[in-house]
Scaffold this motif. Structure first.
Motif, PDB file in Angstrom:
ATOM      1  N   HIS A  52       0.750  -1.154   0.063  1.00  0.00           N
ATOM      2  CA  HIS A  52      -0.061   0.026  -0.083  1.00  0.00           C
ATOM      3  C   HIS A  52       0.966   1.363   0.016  1.00  0.00           C
ATOM      4  CE1 HIS A  52       0.404   1.062   4.371  1.00  0.00           C
ATOM      5  NE2 HIS A  52       1.094  -0.134   4.247  1.00  0.00           N
ATOM      6  N   ARG A  53       0.379   2.339   0.022  1.00  0.00           N
ATOM      7  CA  ARG A  53       1.089   3.637  -0.011  1.00  0.00           C
ATOM      8  C   ARG A  53       0.688   4.577   1.059  1.00  0.00           C
ATOM      9  NH1 ARG A  53      -1.350   7.653  -2.781  1.00  0.00           N
ATOM     10  NH2 ARG A  53       0.578   8.855  -2.899  1.00  0.00           N
ATOM     11  N   LEU A  54       1.340   5.554   1.291  1.00  0.00           N
ATOM     12  CA  LEU A  54       1.199   6.910   1.932  1.00  0.00           C
ATOM     13  C   LEU A  54       1.350   7.922   1.216  1.00  0.00           C
ATOM     14  CD1 LEU A  54       2.640   6.145   5.531  1.00  0.00           C
ATOM     15  CD2 LEU A  54       0.376   5.917   4.845  1.00  0.00           C
ATOM     16  N   ASP A  55       0.390   9.076   1.454  1.00  0.00           N
ATOM     17  CA  ASP A  55       0.873  10.326   0.813  1.00  0.00           C
ATOM     18  C   ASP A  55       2.199  10.944   1.185  1.00  0.00           C
ATOM     19  OD1 ASP A  55      -1.726  10.148  -0.506  1.00  0.00           O
ATOM     20  OD2 ASP A  55      -2.552  11.562   1.355  1.00  0.00           O
ATOM     21  N   GLN A  56       2.881  11.511   0.233  1.00  0.00           N
ATOM     22  CA  GLN A  56       4.170  11.985   0.242  1.00  0.00           C
ATOM     23  C   GLN A  56       4.351  12.673   1.633  1.00  0.00           C
ATOM     24  OE1 GLN A  56       5.899  14.070  -3.057  1.00  0.00           O
ATOM     25  NE2 GLN A  56       7.827  14.551  -2.211  1.00  0.00           N
ATOM     26  N   GLU A  57       3.341  13.603   2.138  1.00  0.00           N
ATOM     27  CA  GLU A  57       3.511  14.406   3.190  1.00  0.00           C
ATOM     28  C   GLU A  57       3.156  13.645   4.658  1.00  0.00           C
ATOM     29  OE1 GLU A  57       2.267  18.323   3.485  1.00  0.00           O
ATOM     30  OE2 GLU A  57       2.525  18.794   1.415  1.00  0.00           O
ATOM     31  N   THR A  58       2.424  12.238   4.435  1.00  0.00           N
ATOM     32  CA  THR A  58       2.140  11.511   5.437  1.00  0.00           C
ATOM     33  C   THR A  58       3.522  11.043   5.911  1.00  0.00           C
ATOM     34  OG1 THR A  58      -0.159  11.433   4.735  1.00  0.00           O
ATOM     35  CG2 THR A  58       0.479   9.864   6.183  1.00  0.00           C
ATOM     36  N   SER A  59       3.465  10.623   7.347  1.00  0.00           N
ATOM     37  CA  SER A  59       4.638   9.841   7.942  1.00  0.00           C
ATOM     38  C   SER A  59       4.177   8.749   8.416  1.00  0.00           C
ATOM     39  CB  SER A  59       5.283  10.461   9.161  1.00  0.00           C
ATOM     40  OG  SER A  59       4.554  10.896  10.029  1.00  0.00           O
ATOM     41  N   GLY A  60       4.698   7.448   8.684  1.00  0.00           N
ATOM     42  CA  GLY A  60       4.450   6.458   9.337  1.00  0.00           C
ATOM     43  C   GLY A  60       4.681   5.098   8.570  1.00  0.00           C
ATOM     44  N   LEU A  61       3.767   4.145   9.018  1.00  0.00           N
ATOM     45  CA  LEU A  61       4.307   2.797   8.666  1.00  0.00           C
ATOM     46  C   LEU A  61       3.673   2.237   7.229  1.00  0.00           C
ATOM     47  CD1 LEU A  61       3.343   0.984  11.999  1.00  0.00           C
ATOM     48  CD2 LEU A  61       5.496   1.543  11.215  1.00  0.00           C
ATOM     49  N   VAL A  62       4.776   1.773   6.515  1.00  0.00           N
ATOM     50  CA  VAL A  62       4.354   1.138   5.061  1.00  0.00           C
ATOM     51  C   VAL A  62       4.782  -0.336   5.178  1.00  0.00           C
ATOM     52  CG1 VAL A  62       4.734   1.413   2.675  1.00  0.00           C
ATOM     53  CG2 VAL A  62       4.841   3.403   4.087  1.00  0.00           C
TER      54      VAL A  62
ATOM     55  N   ILE B 215     -16.293   8.941  -2.151  1.00  0.00           N
ATOM     56  CA  ILE B 215     -15.104   9.817  -2.445  1.00  0.00           C
ATOM     57  C   ILE B 215     -15.179   9.489  -4.012  1.00  0.00           C
ATOM     58  CG2 ILE B 215     -12.870  10.248  -2.332  1.00  0.00           C
ATOM     59  CD1 ILE B 215     -13.022   9.785   0.489  1.00  0.00           C
ATOM     60  N   GLY B 216     -14.676  10.629  -4.705  1.00  0.00           N
ATOM     61  CA  GLY B 216     -14.599  10.603  -6.278  1.00  0.00           C
ATOM     62  C   GLY B 216     -13.526  11.790  -6.665  1.00  0.00           C
ATOM     63  N   THR B 217     -13.188  11.606  -7.941  1.00  0.00           N
ATOM     64  CA  THR B 217     -12.173  12.636  -8.059  1.00  0.00           C
ATOM     65  C   THR B 217     -12.865  13.917  -8.446  1.00  0.00           C
ATOM     66  OG1 THR B 217     -10.867  10.919  -9.593  1.00  0.00           O
ATOM     67  CG2 THR B 217     -10.438  13.181  -9.961  1.00  0.00           C
ATOM     68  N   ASP B 218     -12.091  15.210  -7.832  1.00  0.00           N
ATOM     69  CA  ASP B 218     -12.507  16.317  -8.023  1.00  0.00           C
ATOM     70  C   ASP B 218     -12.444  16.906  -9.574  1.00  0.00           C
ATOM     71  OD1 ASP B 218     -13.232  19.351  -8.048  1.00  0.00           O
ATOM     72  OD2 ASP B 218     -12.546  19.416  -6.156  1.00  0.00           O
ATOM     73  N   ARG B 219     -13.457  17.079 -10.305  1.00  0.00           N
ATOM     74  CA  ARG B 219     -13.387  17.250 -11.752  1.00  0.00           C
ATOM     75  C   ARG B 219     -12.812  18.612 -11.923  1.00  0.00           C
ATOM     76  NH1 ARG B 219     -17.779  20.059 -13.995  1.00  0.00           N
ATOM     77  NH2 ARG B 219     -19.628  20.427 -12.422  1.00  0.00           N
TER      78      ARG B 219
ATOM     79  N   ARG C  11      -9.266   4.544   0.229  1.00  0.00           N
ATOM     80  CA  ARG C  11      -9.509   5.453  -1.098  1.00  0.00           C
ATOM     81  C   ARG C  11      -8.311   6.424  -0.981  1.00  0.00           C
ATOM     82  NH1 ARG C  11     -12.176   1.559  -2.863  1.00  0.00           N
ATOM     83  NH2 ARG C  11     -14.220   1.201  -1.754  1.00  0.00           N
ATOM     84  N   THR C  12      -7.892   6.967  -2.243  1.00  0.00           N
ATOM     85  CA  THR C  12      -6.976   8.088  -2.340  1.00  0.00           C
ATOM     86  C   THR C  12      -7.311   9.383  -1.467  1.00  0.00           C
ATOM     87  OG1 THR C  12      -6.512   7.424  -4.516  1.00  0.00           O
ATOM     88  CG2 THR C  12      -5.642   9.764  -3.805  1.00  0.00           C
ATOM     89  N   HIS C  13      -6.609   9.744  -0.444  1.00  0.00           N
ATOM     90  CA  HIS C  13      -6.823  10.932   0.259  1.00  0.00           C
ATOM     91  C   HIS C  13      -7.915  10.695   1.107  1.00  0.00           C
ATOM     92  CE1 HIS C  13      -4.676  14.113  -2.819  1.00  0.00           C
ATOM     93  NE2 HIS C  13      -3.960  12.727  -2.428  1.00  0.00           N
ATOM     94  N   GLN C  14      -8.459   9.621   1.533  1.00  0.00           N
ATOM     95  CA  GLN C  14      -9.566   9.339   2.216  1.00  0.00           C
ATOM     96  C   GLN C  14      -9.767  10.174   3.554  1.00  0.00           C
ATOM     97  OE1 GLN C  14     -11.074   5.313   2.782  1.00  0.00           O
ATOM     98  NE2 GLN C  14     -11.817   5.530   4.665  1.00  0.00           N
TER      99      GLN C  14
END
Length: 287
Positions: free
Chosen positions: A129-139, A182-186, A226-229
Motif C-alpha cells: 500500500h502507499r502513504l501520501d508524500q506528506e504523511t509519515s508512518g508505517l508502510v 469519495i470521487g475525483t474532483d473534476r 481511497r485516495t486521500h480518504q
C-alpha cells in the motif's frame, strides 16, 4: 530465478498444495499453473509433488520466483519497524514518496529499501500500500511476488487494519464514523472530493485530546483505502488536518499532520496476527 524455501507449518497439515497456494497464499490461477509446470518447484526435493495430497508439518517447499527489481537501488535513510523473510515494515518520514511513479525515479522509500535488500538474493521491495508524500508512518512492503500476492489479497479484503493519528482544527466529536463516498474532483485533477457517485469510503474517528489552541488530536481507523480518504473525510466535517493545504487545513505546520501509527494484519506465512506500531516523529507538531 530465485528459490524461496518455505517450511510447512503444523497448521497447514490438512491442506493440499492447491489449497495452500490458493486459499492461504492467494496466488492467482495462472501463477499456480506455472508452479505446477515448473521443474524447479519441489516438495522435499521432489519436482513432481502431488498437488492434491495432504501436507505434513516440517516438509520443505522450494518455490521458484522471478527476481524482479521493484525500484532502482539508491542509498537513503531507512527506519525498519519490523522484518522477516517475507515482509518489511518501514517507518516513512514525511516528504518522501512511498514508491517511484516511473522506472527511473529515485528518492523514494522503495529505492532506499532496494538498496537495503540488494545483498539479499531472494528479496526485492514491493509496496503493498502507499502513504501520501506528506504523511509519515508505517508502510508494508512484500519481499517477493508470492508475499505480494498474499498481502495484496488481504488489503483488498480489508484484513490489513491501518490506524492513523492526526492533528485537526476545532473540537471534534468524541467518536464518529464517516461514510461519505469519495470521487475525483473534476475541477482539480490532483484532488478528491465527496461525491454521491464516488467509491464507498468508511473512516472511524476517535478524539484523544483537545488543546487550548482550538485543535484536536484524533485517532482514525480506515475500513476502506481511497485516495486521500482521511484528508477528504476530515475536511468534509469541517475539521481539516493542520497543514493540509490541498483540503483547507490551517497553516500552522510545515506539513500535513497525519501519521500512520499502526498496522495490524494476519501473516499467512507465519500463521500469526502481527501488530506493528510507531510513535509520531518530531515534526508532528504545530509551529
Amino acid at each position: 530465478m530465485i528459490m524461496l524455501k518455505i517450511e510447512i507449518l503444523p497448521e497447514w497439515e490438512s491442506q493440499t498444495l492447491t489449497e495452500l497456494f490458493r486459499d492461504t497464499f492467494h496466488l492467482g490461477k495462472r501463477s499456480r499453473h506455472e508452479l505446477r509446470m515448473s521443474q524447479e518447484f519441489t516438495l522435499d526435493g521432489s519436482n513432481k509433488p502431488n498437488w492434491e495430497s495432504e501436507l505434513s508439518a516440517g516438509q520443505i517447499l522450494t518455490v521458484p520466483l522471478q527476481k524482479e527489481n521493484a525500484a532502482k537501488i539508491e542509498s537513503g535513510p531507512l527506519d525498519i519497524s519490523y522484518e522477516d523473510d517475507f515482509i518489511l515494515v518501514l517507518n516513512k518520514p514525511a516528504g518522501v514518496k512511498t514508491h517511484p511513479n516511473s522506472p527511473d525515479e529515485t528518492g523514494t522509500l522503495a529505492n532506499f529499501a532496494a538498496a537495503y535488500l540488494k545483498h539479499d538474493p531472494i528479496s526485492s521491495p514491493f509496496a503493498v500500500h502507499r502513504l501520501d508524500q506528506e504523511t509519515s508512518g508505517l508502510v508494508l512492503f512484500a519481499k517477493n511476488p508470492l508475499s505480494l500476492a498474499a498481502f495484496s489479497w488481504q488489503l483488498e479484503n480489508r484484513n490489513i487494519h491501518r490506524i492513523y493519528l492526526a492533528l485537526v482544527s476545532g473540537k471534534t466529536p468524541e467518536t464518529l464514523t464517516i461514510k461519505e463516498r469519495i470521487g475525483t474532483d473534476r475541477h482539480h485533477p490532483n484532488k478528491m472530493c465527496i461525491s454521491p457517485t464516488g467509491k464507498n469510503a468508511i473512516t472511524h474517528m476517535e478524539r484523544l485530546e483537545t488543546y487550548p489552541n482550538a485543535t484536536s488530536l484524533v485517532r482514525l481507523k480506515l475500513e476502506t483505502g481511497r485516495t486521500h480518504q482521511i484528508r477528504v473525510h476530515l475536511a468534509s466535517i469541517h475539521h481539516p488536518i493542520i497543514g493540509d493545504k490541498l483540503y483547507g487545513g490551517a497553516k500552522l505546520a510545515k506539513r500535513t499532520l497525519l501519521h500512520a501509527e499502526q498496522l495490524e494484519f494476519f501473516h499467512p506465512f507465519l500463521n500469526q496476527t502481527l501488530s506493528v506500531k510507531t510513535r509520531p516523529p518530531k515534526d508532528f507538531i504545530i509551529d
